[in-house]
Scaffold this motif. Structure first.
Motif, PDB file in Angstrom:
ATOM      1  N   PHE B  29       4.962 -10.153   1.299  1.00 18.14           N
ATOM      2  CA  PHE B  29       3.997 -10.642   2.504  1.00 18.14           C
ATOM      3  C   PHE B  29       3.904 -12.149   2.055  1.00 18.14           C
ATOM      4  N   ASN B  54      -4.421  -1.111  -8.469  1.00 12.98           N
ATOM      5  CA  ASN B  54      -4.787  -1.383  -7.160  1.00 12.98           C
ATOM      6  C   ASN B  54      -3.880  -2.584  -6.833  1.00 12.98           C
ATOM      7  N   LYS B  58       1.702   0.547  -4.183  1.00 14.55           N
ATOM      8  CA  LYS B  58       2.103   1.936  -3.901  1.00 14.55           C
ATOM      9  C   LYS B  58       2.386   2.297  -2.492  1.00 14.55           C
ATOM     10  N   THR B  59       1.130   2.051  -1.795  1.00 15.02           N
ATOM     11  CA  THR B  59       1.171   2.299  -0.341  1.00 15.02           C
ATOM     12  C   THR B  59       2.351   1.438   0.199  1.00 15.02           C
ATOM     13  N   PRO B 406      -4.987 -10.421  -3.845  1.00 12.10           N
ATOM     14  CA  PRO B 406      -4.753 -11.643  -4.305  1.00 12.10           C
ATOM     15  C   PRO B 406      -5.632 -12.351  -4.267  1.00 12.10           C
ATOM     16  N   SER B 415      -6.583  -6.900   4.795  1.00 12.03           N
ATOM     17  CA  SER B 415      -4.921  -6.996   4.117  1.00 12.03           C
ATOM     18  C   SER B 415      -4.952  -6.864   2.573  1.00 12.03           C
ATOM     19  N   SER B 417      -5.638  -4.416  -0.717  1.00 11.51           N
ATOM     20  CA  SER B 417      -5.230  -2.947  -0.939  1.00 11.51           C
ATOM     21  C   SER B 417      -6.970  -2.263  -0.988  1.00 11.51           C
ATOM     22  N   GLY B 418      -6.917  -1.015  -1.093  1.00 10.40           N
ATOM     23  CA  GLY B 418      -8.078  -0.490  -1.008  1.00 10.40           C
ATOM     24  C   GLY B 418      -8.959  -0.619  -2.401  1.00 10.40           C
ATOM     25  N   ASN B 420      -9.013  -3.243  -4.076  1.00 14.91           N
ATOM     26  CA  ASN B 420      -9.469  -4.452  -4.281  1.00 14.91           C
ATOM     27  C   ASN B 420     -10.689  -4.735  -2.983  1.00 14.91           C
TER      28      ASN B 420
HETATM   29  N1  LIG Z   1      -0.133  -6.345   5.705  1.00 13.38           N
HETATM   30  C1  LIG Z   1      -0.072  -6.963   4.555  1.00 13.38           C
HETATM   31  N2  LIG Z   1      -0.529  -8.427   4.759  1.00 13.38           N
HETATM   32  C2  LIG Z   1      -0.659  -8.964   3.595  1.00 13.38           C
HETATM   33  N3  LIG Z   1      -0.508  -8.517   2.432  1.00 13.38           N
HETATM   34  C3  LIG Z   1      -0.603  -7.247   2.231  1.00 13.38           C
HETATM   35  C4  LIG Z   1      -0.400  -6.440   3.367  1.00 13.38           C
HETATM   36  N4  LIG Z   1      -0.144  -5.206   2.949  1.00 13.38           N
HETATM   37  C5  LIG Z   1      -0.419  -5.000   1.671  1.00 13.38           C
HETATM   38  N5  LIG Z   1      -0.429  -6.440   1.193  1.00 13.38           N
HETATM   39  C6  LIG Z   1      -0.811  -6.903  -0.026  1.00 13.38           C
HETATM   40  O1  LIG Z   1       0.309  -6.290  -1.029  1.00 13.38           O
HETATM   41  C7  LIG Z   1      -0.118  -6.022  -2.261  1.00 13.38           C
HETATM   42  C8  LIG Z   1       0.237  -4.268  -2.331  1.00 13.38           C
HETATM   43  O2  LIG Z   1      -0.525  -3.757  -1.517  1.00 13.38           O
HETATM   44  P1  LIG Z   1      -0.538  -1.951  -1.699  1.00 13.38           P
HETATM   45  O3  LIG Z   1      -1.541  -1.714  -0.273  1.00 13.38           O
HETATM   46  O4  LIG Z   1       0.827  -1.393  -1.564  1.00 13.38           O
HETATM   47  O5  LIG Z   1      -1.276  -1.753  -2.884  1.00 13.38           O
HETATM   48  P2  LIG Z   1      -1.544  -0.308  -3.660  1.00 13.38           P
HETATM   49  O6  LIG Z   1      -0.769  -0.042  -4.866  1.00 13.38           O
HETATM   50  O7  LIG Z   1      -1.353   0.848  -2.402  1.00 13.38           O
HETATM   51  O8  LIG Z   1      -2.992  -0.359  -3.832  1.00 13.38           O
HETATM   52  P3  LIG Z   1      -4.380   0.629  -3.863  1.00 13.38           P
HETATM   53  O9  LIG Z   1      -4.137   1.528  -5.039  1.00 13.38           O
HETATM   54  O10 LIG Z   1      -5.457  -0.504  -3.999  1.00 13.38           O
HETATM   55  O11 LIG Z   1      -4.267   1.212  -2.525  1.00 13.38           O
HETATM   56  C9  LIG Z   1      -1.485  -6.178  -2.425  1.00 13.38           C
HETATM   57  O12 LIG Z   1      -1.601  -7.292  -3.028  1.00 13.38           O
HETATM   58  C10 LIG Z   1      -1.887  -6.271  -0.794  1.00 13.38           C
HETATM   59  O13 LIG Z   1      -3.084  -7.315  -0.712  1.00 13.38           O
END
Ligand SMILES: Nc1ncnc2c1ncn2[C@@H]1O[C@H](COP(=O)(O)OP(=O)(O)OP(=O)(O)O)[C@@H](O)[C@H]1O
Ligand SMILES: [Mg+2]
Lengths: 355, 548
Positions: B29, B54, B58-59, B406, B415, B417-418, B420
């Motif tokens: 991203f 976080n 994963k998501t 970030p 944007s 993650s949950g 954060n």
């Molecule tokens: N649409 C987007 N635009 C910009 N950055 C994104 C977007 N989606 C996710 N990110 C960034 O990508 C990274 C990974 O996010 P992701 O949601 O996959 O994390 P996660 O492992 O599911 O975390 P959590 O356990 O907090 O849900 C994070 O730094 C997030 O800020």
């Protein structure tokens, strides 16, 4: 950078509207190139036309600020038209009543009156929303009808009709010393009508952006508009912010109502060709930003004024302009469609994600 | 259409070929690499956990699998043959189904309508009766108890999740992906979900489960894939690992899975509730005369089965719900009828249980969210103007201190993650040196490292004299943080005990309504309490129940 990205859709929308509009002209048996050429020349081909384009644009821009400012707080102010009438009435009434005042103080008082009247009118809708939850789309609309009817009553042989008015529904003249100074020097255009209200409009745009982005009040209004629950959690008095947002919005509209009166130097009955309604489109095309609205307003003003020449010179119906305006709006609204244009594969994913 | 509901006979696959392989998945991203050559291998009929901090990606990885996000590179292989997934439709076609953390149901429609949505039986006109019948059969076959004719909005969260599950089963999915399904569930609902998952796997399905709770990983998964900062950080056999090892792989260092804390130095009274009454959203009495005192330097935990007035209690204290009777004393002053803003000035801070609906303005950027609640006070506002320098400075400080990723103050909160997002809320609420903190589910959705961090922050603030009211549906969290525990049942505080003297059995019984006056709790109440207590499967480190 962020602004650039936001600007792409409206610009593309305009381009698409021109293309589709051209096809419509072609289908109706005329030459689209001639049509657009005469419209462009008609809008900006001479100092006179540029001046007139601005005159058509200014009320639209100001009224669009009224629509957008309310929208930032999450409210649909579709009654800018009524707020604009109230502004025009108040400014005219002050000017004709205090006609022996010197110029500068009189102009200032008139501006204040216009903004206060527009603000109060919109504030009623905001207050009703905050107090009773009455939907602002209904109330602002109703209040518009009321305002327009008040103007009919005042002007059609009413309290504001001058004694020598031979039955025309109009107010007395705005005293000349209250006029906005003309800003085009006579060696460019003699008897130009474009006046200092242009600067007022630019100033309004700056104020619009300043409040929203540079003050705690603007922060709170935007927070209310984006997530009222979080705003309340942040200690923001949501109801009060809604009222304030409407009052400020109405003030922009009130000013929008004063400007055309100060061009004609008299308040005529039904003086607005629907600025307050067109403003909704301008606000949408301008993406609710100060600069965006200014540019969108100029575009719409140019289309409106350019249409006159197009009808006369290219013999094409002025309806083309209305079709174009509708198309621009349609393409801005159809942002998804445009994104698809930009990135074909993405559309499918989006549609499926939404389903 | 009925074919979809008929039993899916699992194909026999040579055990050498894994059911699903994701190879070298990369997704950026902007400049941020959310997935960096990630591999994921899932065997047929296993429950495979995906864990990571976080923002570990994963998501993002799961959204790529489901076709919601298009990877920059990498391939997806199912049963040994590469597949192209351009959208959810393709994913569904190859047998992948996903239950998102935020449900995608139409609240006003019935269960059956929601399940068949998009694949309705009948021709142009939807055959409702057939839908109800098919959904009924389906829920029976998989042991998912739910009334097909109930309207979705009337159902509790746990049951809504079942509807989501039925939806993907109806589409014949063989691989079921769950993104943090347990974050919104009560312990009892979690147990029920796990029972269902075991049943599904026995019936030939394969499950990918994302969770932050290591005890859940230990309890239900067969293997674990660990992600760290967008990269693979290990693949472990659950039977051969421990929560500590998983945590180390996730974070890259040792993690204390319990909180260390010294004896509380209790000071003056900070918050006193006196005969407090309030109504629920439906205008039914939710709080029925709450008496509670919280003093400087102590953490009082509210234990209770969710829905017994905890949410209302937090909101009433915060000034977001009207008091119908009684008093709220904040620093000795009755603030029961003051506004939220006034209470904030009095030193009240609040971590709401729902960060997205209440705690954040999602379209705002991080720095604007970090001043919510203080936006009109110095240094952020001066002479009616916003002081951007102060806002920037505060953002820089908090982003660094709380390791918000970030580290971009201008990133929109949505944007993030949950986890954060949660850090943004916690950081903000602790930033103004509050006197009283109401913390509702402060670690919801946080990874182990972040949970440890937030818990340490809470303890540290308590040691500096903060009075904390902790509301949590995790009994572990209550026990490990609280100095005293107040049990809430049907809007009453039924007992307050020092946590050193608290007994889990007894607390559980009280939560279920076994009152001191000798009322016997009903069977279902006991079951609920038992479920709350049983939230401690083998392998979980011992909970520190009292001070060191
Ligand atoms: N649409 C987007 N635009 C910009 N950055 C994104 C977007 N989606 C996710 N990110 C960034 O990508 C990274 C990974 O996010 P992701 O949601 O996959 O994390 P996660 O492992 O599911 O975390 P959590 O356990 O907090 O849900 C994070 O730094 C997030 O800020
Ligand atoms: Mg996630």
């Amino acid at each position: 950078m962020r602004m650039l990205a936001a600007g792409i859709t409206p610009v593309l929308a305009v381009v698409l509207a021109i293309i589709v509009g051209g096809i419509v002209v072609l289908a109706s048996g005329s030459n689209p190139i001639t049509a657009y050429e005469s419209m462009l020349v008609g809008a900006v081909g001479s100092p006179f036309d540029i001046s007139e384009t601005f005159i058509s644009s200014i009320p639209l821009i100001l009224a669009a600020y009224a629509v957008s400012f309310a929208f930032r707080s999450g409210l649909f102010n579709i009654g800018a038209e009524g707020q604009l009438y109230m502004g025009a009435i108040a400014a005219t009434w002050v000017a004709t009543t205090l006609s022996d005042w010197p110029g500068l103080p009189l102009i200032i008082v008139c501006i204040v009156a216009a903004m206060a009247a527009g603000g109060a009118w919109a504030g009623i809708a905001g207050w009703l929303k905050a107090k009773t939850g009455a939907h602002e789309v209904i109330t602002t609309m109703m209040l518009s009808y009321v305002a327009i009817d008040i103007s009919h009553w005042l002007l059609e042989a009413g309290p504001m009709t001058p004694a020598n008015a031979f039955g025309t529904p109009e107010s007395g003249p705005i005293p000349p010393q209250a006029a906005f100074p003309v800003i085009l020097p006579s060696w460019i255009l003699p008897n130009a009508r474009l006046n200092a209200s242009l600067f007022l409009t630019i100033l309004a745009g700056l104020v619009f952006a300043w409040i929203l982005w540079r003050t705690p009040l603007g922060y709170e209004i935007r927070a209310v508009g984006l997530n009222a629950k979080a705003a309340a959690y942040g200690g923001i008095n949501v109801a009060r912010r809604l009222v304030i947002a409407m009052v400020i919005a109405g003030a922009f509209a009130g000013l929008a109502g004063m400007v055309p009166v100060w061009v004609q130097m008299r308040l005529y009955d039904s003086f607005s060709p629907g600025y307050g309604y067109e403003a909704i489109a301008v606000a949408l095309v301008g993406k609710n930003s100060a600069i965006g609205i200014f540019l969108a307003g100029l575009l719409y003003g140019a289309m409106i004024h350019g249409a006159v020449a197009m009808q006369a010179n290219a013999n094409i119906s002025g309806f083309l302009v209305q079709i174009l305006q509708a198309l621009v709006l349609f393409f801005v609204g159809a942002e998804v469609l445009i994104r698809w244009f930009l990135r074909r594969g993405g559309f499918r994913a989006l549609a499926e994600a939404a389903s | 259409m009925t074919a979809l509901v008929s039993p899916v006979v699992p194909e026999t696959i040579p055990s050498a070929t894994p059911y699903l392989q994701m190879r070298g998945i990369t997704k950026a991203f902007g400049t941020l690499l959310a997935n960096d050559h990630v591999d994921l291998t899932v065997r047929d009929r296993e429950i495979h956990a995906v864990v990571g901090e976080n923002g570990a990606g994963k998501t993002t990885l799961m959204n790529i699998l489901y076709g919601l996000i298009h990877p920059d590179s990498g391939e997806i292989v199912i049963d040994g043959s590469p597949v192209r997934i351009r959208g959810p439709r393709d994913a569904i076609a190859v047998g992948i189904g996903m239950v998102h953390q935020h449900f995608q149901l139409v609240p006003v429609m019935t269960v059956a309508e929601n399940v068949v949505l998009g694949q309705e039986p009948g021709g142009i006109v939807v055959d409702r009766r057939a839908a109800v019948r098919q959904v009924g059969e389906l829920s029976e076959r998989f042991g998912l108890v739910v009334d097909p004719t109930a309207r979705v909005e009337t159902l509790p969260v746990g049951v809504q999740q079942r509807v989501e599950l039925l939806k993907i089963l109806y589409r014949g999915s063989r691989l079921l992906v769950f993104d943090e399904p347990t974050a919104v569930l009560t312990p009892q609902e979690t147990d029920e979900l796990f029972e269902i998952l075991r049943g599904l796997v026995a019936g030939g399905k394969t499950v990918i489960l994302i969770t932050h709770k290591l005890n859940e990983v230990m309890a239900i998964s067969e293997r674990v894939t660990v992600l760290r900062q967008g990269r693979n950080a290990g693949e472990l056999e659950t039977a051969k690992t421990s929560p500590a090892e998983i945590a180390r792989a996730m974070v890259g260092r040792e993690v204390l899975l319990r909180v260390e804390r010294d004896e509380a130095h209790i000071g003056e009274e900070r918050l006193r509730l006196d005969g407090l009454k309030a109504n629920s959203d439906r205008q039914l009495p939710a709080l029925d005369g709450i008496d509670l005192t919280i003093r400087s330097g102590e953490i009082v935990g509210i234990a209770g089965v969710s829905g017994n007035g905890q949410l209302e209690l937090a909101e009433v204290i915060a000034g977001l719900r009207p008091v119908t009777d009684g008093h709220v004393f904040l620093g000795g002053e009755d603030v029961a009828h003051q506004t939220t803003a006034e209470r904030r000035v009095h030193g009240l801070a609040y971590i709401p249980e729902d960060r997205q609906a209440r705690g954040l303005v999602l379209p705002f950027d991080v720095k604007d969210n970090l001043i919510l609640g203080s936006q009109s006070r110095p240094p952020f506002a001066q002479r009616g103007q916003r002081n951007s320098d102060a806002v920037d400075e505060r953002a820089k400080e908090l982003i660094q201190r709380y390791d918000i990723r970030p580290p971009d103050p201008e990133a929109p909160a949505q944007s993030l993650s949950g986890g954060n997002q949660q850090k943004v809320v916690v950081a903000r609420e602790l930033a103004e040196n509050p006197k009283v903190l109401v913390a509702a589910e402060p670690a919801r959705g946080l990874d182990v490292g972040a949970t440890e961090f937030i818990h340490r922050q809470l303890i540290e603030q308590r040691d500096h004299g903060l009075a904390i009211l902790l509301i949590s549906s995790e009994l572990d969290e209550i026990f490990s943080l609280s100095d005293s525990i107040a049990v809430i049942y049907r809007g009453h505080i039924v007992e307050v005990v020092p946590s050193a003297a608290a007994d889990r059995e007894r607390i559980g019984l009280l939560m279920a309504g076994g009152t001191i006056e000798g009322g016997t709790p009903s069977a279902s109440q006991v079951a609920q309490a038992a479920a709350a207590l049983a939230n401690e499967p083998p392998g979980t480190p011992p909970v520190e129940s009292a001070h060191q």
